[in-house]
Write a protein that holds these residues in place. Structure first.
Motif, mmCIF file in Angstrom:
data_model
loop_
_atom_site.group_PDB
_atom_site.id
_atom_site.type_symbol
_atom_site.label_atom_id
_atom_site.label_comp_id
_atom_site.label_asym_id
_atom_site.label_seq_id
_atom_site.Cartn_x
_atom_site.Cartn_y
_atom_site.Cartn_z
ATOM 1 N N GLN A 49 2.142 -47.263 -39.771
ATOM 2 C CA GLN A 49 1.347 -48.265 -39.059
ATOM 3 C C GLN A 49 1.524 -48.044 -37.555
ATOM 4 N N VAL A 50 0.424 -47.952 -36.872
ATOM 5 C CA VAL A 50 0.423 -47.726 -35.430
ATOM 6 C C VAL A 50 -0.037 -49.004 -34.765
ATOM 7 N N GLU A 51 0.548 -49.335 -33.637
ATOM 8 C CA GLU A 51 0.125 -50.509 -32.890
ATOM 9 C C GLU A 51 -0.981 -50.081 -31.925
ATOM 10 N N TRP A 52 -2.139 -50.709 -32.056
ATOM 11 C CA TRP A 52 -3.301 -50.402 -31.241
ATOM 12 C C TRP A 52 -3.532 -51.560 -30.281
ATOM 13 N N ARG A 89 -1.964 -53.800 -35.853
ATOM 14 C CA ARG A 89 -1.178 -52.729 -36.484
ATOM 15 C C ARG A 89 -1.957 -52.243 -37.699
ATOM 16 N N ALA A 90 -2.225 -50.945 -37.720
ATOM 17 C CA ALA A 90 -2.950 -50.353 -38.838
ATOM 18 C C ALA A 90 -2.739 -48.848 -38.803
ATOM 19 N N SER A 91 -3.071 -48.204 -39.904
ATOM 20 C CA SER A 91 -2.927 -46.748 -39.939
ATOM 21 C C SER A 91 -3.995 -46.105 -39.064
ATOM 22 N N MET A 95 -8.152 -46.894 -38.843
ATOM 23 C CA MET A 95 -8.779 -47.280 -37.573
ATOM 24 C C MET A 95 -9.847 -46.273 -37.159
ATOM 25 N N LYS A 96 -9.525 -44.994 -37.246
ATOM 26 C CA LYS A 96 -10.473 -43.974 -36.797
ATOM 27 C C LYS A 96 -11.586 -43.709 -37.806
ATOM 28 N N GLY A 97 -11.282 -43.828 -39.075
ATOM 29 C CA GLY A 97 -12.273 -43.501 -40.094
ATOM 30 C C GLY A 97 -13.155 -44.647 -40.518
ATOM 31 N N GLU A 102 -17.421 -48.719 -37.318
ATOM 32 C CA GLU A 102 -18.148 -49.958 -37.573
ATOM 33 C C GLU A 102 -18.129 -50.850 -36.344
ATOM 34 N N TYR A 103 -16.964 -50.991 -35.729
ATOM 35 C CA TYR A 103 -16.850 -51.806 -34.519
ATOM 36 C C TYR A 103 -17.768 -51.270 -33.416
ATOM 37 N N ASP A 104 -17.766 -49.952 -33.205
ATOM 38 C CA ASP A 104 -18.596 -49.356 -32.151
ATOM 39 C C ASP A 104 -20.078 -49.628 -32.384
#
Length: 153
Positions: A49-52, A89-91, A95-97, A102-104
């Protein structure tokens, strides 16, 4: 309200697209696709899990929080961080895939809608000339501060 309904429909279409629904408007298909994305997120929880951290404006802030919560992410900020700062916090793979694309797309649609509404309202209420200001081909001078501005609270 017609513009607002169009925006909602565009956001639903984007959600359905990224969720994997094959036909726009198929609520059941979109729900199943959302469940697949949620299952993918659970599957990825075993990954690191990475903190973004994000700095957002008020509109994208609302969109980000809603989308994060839809996928079971818990947005937060640390004490003393600006109100416009959010952390999740998410992988990295999720987040990238899944999340960022979707957010963009939703953020772009929201931005286009707000720009259109702003231009229309300014044109109707203040001045119909919404063209860009002229570009002056000269070196800028030292600008004087606006000292007599009314106090803002």
């Amino acid at each position: 309200m017609h513009d607002e309904e169009r925006l909602k429909e565009k956001l639903r279409a984007i959600e359905a697209l990224f969720a994997g629904a094959t036909t726009e408007g198929e609520r059941e298909a979109a729900d199943r696709a959302r469940q697949r994305i949620s299952a993918r997120l659970v599957e990825m929880q075993g990954e690191a899990q990475v903190e973004w951290q994000f700095s957002l404006n008020p509109w994208t802030y609302q969109l980000f929080v809603a989308l994060a919560r839809r996928y079971g992410l818990q947005p937060y900020r640390y004490r003393r961080q600006r109100h416009t700062t959010l952390v999740v916090r998410a992988s990295e793979r999720f987040m990238k895939g899944t999340f960022f694309p979707e957010y963009d797309a939703m953020s772009k649609t929201l931005h286009e809608h707000l720009t259109e509404v702003t231009k229309r309202v300014v044109s109707e209420v203040l001045n119909s000339d919404t063209s860009e200001p002229a570009v002056v081909d000269a070196e800028p001078r030292q600008l004087q501060a606006f000292k007599d501005a009314p106090e803002r609270k």
